[in-house]
Design a protein around this motif. Structure first.
Motif, short mmCIF file in Angstrom:
data_model
loop_
_atom_site.label_atom_id
_atom_site.label_comp_id
_atom_site.label_asym_id
_atom_site.label_seq_id
_atom_site.Cartn_x
_atom_site.Cartn_y
_atom_site.Cartn_z
N ASN A 144 0.82 -1.21 0.00
CA ASN A 144 0.00 0.00 0.00
C ASN A 144 0.85 1.26 0.00
N ALA A 145 1.96 1.22 0.74
CA ALA A 145 2.86 2.37 0.76
C ALA A 145 3.43 2.62 -0.63
N MET A 146 3.82 1.54 -1.31
CA MET A 146 4.33 1.68 -2.67
C MET A 146 3.26 2.20 -3.61
N ALA A 147 2.05 1.66 -3.49
CA ALA A 147 0.96 2.09 -4.36
C ALA A 147 0.65 3.56 -4.16
N GLY A 148 0.68 4.01 -2.90
CA GLY A 148 0.42 5.42 -2.63
C GLY A 148 1.44 6.32 -3.30
N GLY A 149 2.72 5.95 -3.21
CA GLY A 149 3.75 6.75 -3.86
C GLY A 149 3.64 6.72 -5.37
N ILE A 150 3.43 5.53 -5.92
CA ILE A 150 3.33 5.40 -7.38
C ILE A 150 2.14 6.18 -7.92
N ASN A 151 1.05 6.20 -7.17
CA ASN A 151 -0.14 6.90 -7.64
C ASN A 151 0.04 8.42 -7.69
N ALA A 152 1.09 8.92 -7.07
CA ALA A 152 1.38 10.37 -7.15
C ALA A 152 2.13 10.73 -8.42
N LEU A 153 2.58 9.73 -9.17
CA LEU A 153 3.35 9.99 -10.39
C LEU A 153 2.38 10.27 -11.53
N GLY A 154 2.31 11.52 -11.93
CA GLY A 154 1.37 11.92 -12.97
C GLY A 154 2.02 12.84 -13.98
N ASP A 155 1.24 13.69 -14.60
CA ASP A 155 1.76 14.57 -15.64
C ASP A 155 2.82 15.53 -15.11
N VAL A 156 2.64 16.03 -13.89
CA VAL A 156 3.55 17.03 -13.35
C VAL A 156 4.74 16.37 -12.66
N HIS A 157 4.49 15.37 -11.83
CA HIS A 157 5.55 14.64 -11.13
C HIS A 157 5.63 13.24 -11.72
N GLY A 158 6.56 13.05 -12.65
CA GLY A 158 6.73 11.73 -13.25
C GLY A 158 6.39 11.65 -14.73
N GLY A 159 5.79 12.70 -15.28
CA GLY A 159 5.38 12.63 -16.68
C GLY A 159 6.27 13.36 -17.66
#
Length: 257
Positions: free
Chosen positions: A91-106
């Motif tokens: 869950n901790a990993m999923a939470g961090g990964i889910n923050a990766l979007g157009d601005v942070h990670g895109g």
């Protein structure tokens, strides 16, 4: 609906799983174990074949470079906070990964789209950059909010230069990225070097990956750092870690302003 209709519903060429059989892109997993590295297997799974000589090493360099950027990165901070909430590492990993979007990670995906556009029309750098900058003040892959010069840039581009010399890649995306850098730095009083997103976009483009996979590969790489930080946090015994130490309270703004 027949059994064949159901089977066809999940038809795939990625893997074959039957009793006693595990094949990845047509290759028995027992033949890959011990003989094929993880990066080459990633290539196999995404591209349907093993990488040509030298390509896996270049892909590995890009993945290594993107592994972590500390708790300054929201994805890492979120993973660390989530890890203190009693939900487990997944869950901790999923939470961090889910923050990766157009601005942070895109930005890597966006930069590769930019480079692809320039490569498709040689000599178009100024026009393409102008169009991108008319939509956003941020040009993906160039400049960094934290590093004056991204320390990952030079070693990655050096490896691409060497791969061009060795005939592993053609160098078109590298030339496009450098043409953008040259254009940006002809403007007085400004120095905007390529960053990690630009350098890895060059590698992914040279290796023939489409832009959406640039983001997917970044997420895959950053997951390693997210896991390491989440695991470290669980070892410290802290519970319900917030974004600031308890001694610091957010500024209160009254309804009157």
């Amino acid at each position: 609906m027949s059994d064949q209709d159901v089977a066809d519903w999940w038809a795939t060429s990625v893997s074959r799983i039957e009793p006693g059989i595990i094949e990845l892109r047509g290759r028995p997993v027992q033949d890959l174990i011990g003989s094929t590295g993880l990066v080459a297997t990633i290539w196999l799974m995404l591209r349907g074949e093993l990488p040509p000589p030298g390509a896996a090493a270049l892909l590995e360099a890009a993945l290594v470079a993107s592994v972590d950027h500390g708790p300054q990165a929201p994805s890492i901070a979120i993973a660390r906070m989530t890890a203190t909430c009693g939900v487990g590492l997944n869950n901790a990993m999923a939470g961090g990964i889910n923050a990766l979007g157009d601005v942070h990670g895109g930005a890597g995906q966006q930069c590769l789209s930019l480079l692809d556009e320039i490569v498709a029309t040689p000599g178009s750098t100024a026009d393409v950059v102008a169009r991108w900058q008319s939509r956003s003040k941020y040009l993906p892959g160039f400049g960094h909010r934290f590093h004056p010069v991204d320390p990952r840039r030079e070693p990655l581009l050096t490896l691409v230069d060497e791969a061009v010399t060795a005939g592993i890649v053609e160098g078109h995306h590298l030339a496009a990225a450098r043409s953008i850098e040259d254009l940006l730095n002809t403007r007085p009083g400004r120095h905007i070097p390529m960053n990690i997103d630009g350098a890895t976009a060059v590698i992914y483009g040279e290796l023939g990956f489409p832009p959406p996979l640039a983001r997917g590969l970044f997420v895959l790489s950053r997951s390693v750092g997210i896991l390491a930080h989440a695991w470290e946090e669980t070892q410290q015994g802290r519970r319900i870690k917030g974004p600031m130490p308890p001694s610091i309270l957010p500024t209160y703004r009254s309804p009157e302003g």
